[in-house]
Design a protein around this motif. Structure first.
Motif, mmCIF file in Angstrom:
data_model
loop_
_atom_site.group_PDB
_atom_site.id
_atom_site.type_symbol
_atom_site.label_atom_id
_atom_site.label_comp_id
_atom_site.label_asym_id
_atom_site.label_seq_id
_atom_site.Cartn_x
_atom_site.Cartn_y
_atom_site.Cartn_z
ATOM 1 N N SER A 198 27.999 36.997 74.238
ATOM 2 C CA SER A 198 27.847 37.377 72.841
ATOM 3 C C SER A 198 27.197 38.757 72.730
ATOM 4 O O SER A 198 26.222 39.036 73.413
ATOM 5 C CB SER A 198 26.982 36.318 72.153
ATOM 6 N N LYS A 229 33.074 43.042 72.493
ATOM 7 C CA LYS A 229 34.496 42.642 72.498
ATOM 8 C C LYS A 229 35.135 42.840 71.118
ATOM 9 O O LYS A 229 36.175 43.490 70.994
ATOM 10 C CB LYS A 229 34.643 41.150 72.879
ATOM 11 N N SER A 230 34.485 42.266 70.096
ATOM 12 C CA SER A 230 35.084 42.325 68.762
ATOM 13 C C SER A 230 35.113 43.753 68.231
ATOM 14 O O SER A 230 36.067 44.146 67.561
ATOM 15 C CB SER A 230 34.314 41.444 67.774
ATOM 16 N N SER A 231 34.063 44.514 68.531
ATOM 17 C CA SER A 231 34.041 45.907 68.062
ATOM 18 C C SER A 231 35.217 46.678 68.660
ATOM 19 O O SER A 231 35.861 47.487 67.976
ATOM 20 C CB SER A 231 32.733 46.593 68.459
HETATM 21 N N1 ATP Z 1 28.520 45.937 61.476
HETATM 22 C C1 ATP Z 1 27.570 46.006 62.415
HETATM 23 N N2 ATP Z 1 26.407 46.661 62.166
HETATM 24 C C2 ATP Z 1 25.463 46.775 63.118
HETATM 25 N N3 ATP Z 1 25.556 46.272 64.364
HETATM 26 C C3 ATP Z 1 26.681 45.618 64.669
HETATM 27 C C4 ATP Z 1 27.747 45.440 63.718
HETATM 28 N N4 ATP Z 1 28.748 44.745 64.310
HETATM 29 C C5 ATP Z 1 28.325 44.494 65.583
HETATM 30 N N5 ATP Z 1 27.092 45.019 65.798
HETATM 31 C C6 ATP Z 1 26.333 44.980 67.059
HETATM 32 O O1 ATP Z 1 27.140 45.531 68.081
HETATM 33 C C7 ATP Z 1 27.046 44.785 69.284
HETATM 34 C C8 ATP Z 1 28.426 44.285 69.709
HETATM 35 O O2 ATP Z 1 28.928 43.390 68.738
HETATM 36 P P1 ATP Z 1 30.372 42.724 68.851
HETATM 37 O O3 ATP Z 1 30.576 41.891 67.623
HETATM 38 O O4 ATP Z 1 31.369 43.753 69.155
HETATM 39 O O5 ATP Z 1 30.155 41.813 70.119
HETATM 40 P P2 ATP Z 1 31.013 40.593 70.646
HETATM 41 O O6 ATP Z 1 31.070 40.758 72.119
HETATM 42 O O7 ATP Z 1 32.287 40.486 69.934
HETATM 43 O O8 ATP Z 1 30.061 39.375 70.279
HETATM 44 P P3 ATP Z 1 30.439 37.875 69.846
HETATM 45 O O9 ATP Z 1 31.050 37.263 71.049
HETATM 46 O O10 ATP Z 1 29.086 37.285 69.524
HETATM 47 O O11 ATP Z 1 31.335 37.949 68.667
HETATM 48 C C9 ATP Z 1 26.039 43.693 68.992
HETATM 49 O O12 ATP Z 1 24.788 44.111 69.458
HETATM 50 C C10 ATP Z 1 26.052 43.556 67.498
HETATM 51 O O13 ATP Z 1 24.812 43.086 67.010
#
Ligand code: ATP
Length: 329
Positions: free
Chosen positions: A40, A44-46
């Motif tokens: 988490s 990935k999602s970003s």
């Molecule tokens: N809109 C936003 N504003 C500020 N920080 C953000 C935002 N979206 C994501 N983050 C931060 O960027 C980082 C990466 O987030 P992301 O959602 O891309 O991760 P992820 O690997 O998809 O996580 P998950 O598996 O929990 O969905 C995290 O530290 C998150 O808190």
């Protein structure tokens, strides 16, 4: 849409002081089932949202085929995204939900419906065309969301945790369907998941991320048999990460055996700390002095021949050829 190769070049996303995606480079050939995997918050999602155009890139480029799509609006990219929440319009029928994006593009009604029906056949929704979303099961709603993403003929389909809302049985069924669809369409799917099993089962290319960076990208066999780092070995599971002769190595748990090995093996003594019956296999956890904790996954019939007691001292061994060197942390 032709699609083509997707290339991420030094792609970066910053949210204020947080660097969510840190200058990643990645090449995804056309027709690849690519799974993004990682804990988490690893980015990935970003990454997916930047490819979709739902998030602007703070730096770097996104190239699709011959085009630089980094700054295009989502509708002009040739990508489509299927959301975890499905985001269906509750007041529209299944047919209208699926045809909606073609309406936005100004396609005439007959054309939109013909295309929507063609995609509905593809995902086996033919008999539901006049239903409203509330009259569908979760799995059927998900297929509507999938059809809605596919109706624009995207060159790349982006899926953010598409199976997480489904029960385990349905998850397996939809997983098989996704793979079939991807093969049939010949386009790349980029699929974000938390599940190691899901990534191993679906992907041609597994991309493991950690702290905004790519830790390893390779085939499922690559990342499982030849993890590049201790993080990948631990994250994929099924591996012991040990320090032997002063260097970090990994040994697969299913390669560790009870008893003394021959000359080509490394044998050490361990104290049995836990035994877990798993049907076809038994998992034995041993404390092995300086080497640390070692897990052995043993075929049930082997274990039954010489069962262990908690606290008992036992030799364990594995072939030296099964030791795989890791990059130093
Ligand atoms: N809109 C936003 N504003 C500020 N920080 C953000 C935002 N979206 C994501 N983050 C931060 O960027 C980082 C990466 O987030 P992301 O959602 O891309 O991760 P992820 O690997 O998809 O996580 P998950 O598996 O929990 O969905 C995290 O530290 C998150 O808190």
């Amino acid at each position: 849409m032709a699609g083509g190769q997707l290339e991420l070049v030094k792609l970066t996303k910053r949210y204020g002081p947080t660097t969510a995606v840190d200058a990643i480079d990645l090449r995804i050939p056309q027709g690849t089932y690519c799974c993004f995997l990682g804990p988490s918050g690893c980015g990935k999602s970003s990454t997916l949202r930047m490819v979709a155009g739902h998030e602007t890139a703070s730096g770097g480029d996104i190239l699709l085929g011959n085009a630089n799509i980094t700054n295009l609006v989502p509708a002009r990219r040739g990508t489509a995204m299927m959301f975890q929440s499905y985001a269906l319009f509750p007041h529209l029928t299944v047919l209208d939900n699926i045809a909606f994006s073609l309406k936005m593009k100004g396609a005439p009604k007959a054309e939109r419906y013909a295309k929507a029906r063609q995609v509905m056949e593809l995902v086996d929704l033919g008999k539901f065309e006049t239903r409203m979303p509330a009259q569908l099961s979760g799995g059927q709603q998900q297929r509507v969301a999938l059809a809605r993403a596919l109706v624009t003929d995207p060159g790349i389909l982006l899926l953010d945790e598409p199976l997480s809302a489904l029960d385990p049985f349905l998850r397996l069924k939809v997983r098989t369907e996704l793979k079939r669809l991807q093969r049939e369409l010949g386009i790349s799917f980029l699929h974000v998941t938390h599940g190691q099993d899901e990534a191993m089962a679906l992907a041609d290319l597994v991309v493991i991320m950690k702290d905004g960076r790519i830790e390893q990208a390779g085939t499922p066999q690559d990342v499982f048999h030849r993890p590049a780092t201790a993080f990948v070995a631990r994250f994929m599971g099924g591996h012991n990460v040990l320090t032997l002769d002063g260097r970090p190595v990994t040994v697969r748990a299913d390669r560790v055996r009870l008893g003394t090995g021959g000359e080509a093996a490394r044998t050490m003594s361990g104290e049995v700390r836990g035994v877990e019956y798993g049907g076809a296999t038994v998992t034995v956890v041993m404390a092995a002095g300086e080497a640390g904790e070692i897990t052995a996954v043993i075929p049930e019939e082997d274990y039954a021949r010489a069962p262990t007691e908690l606290g008992e001292s036992r030799p364990i061994h594995w072939a030296r050829a099964d030791e795989y060197a890791l990059a130093a942390a």
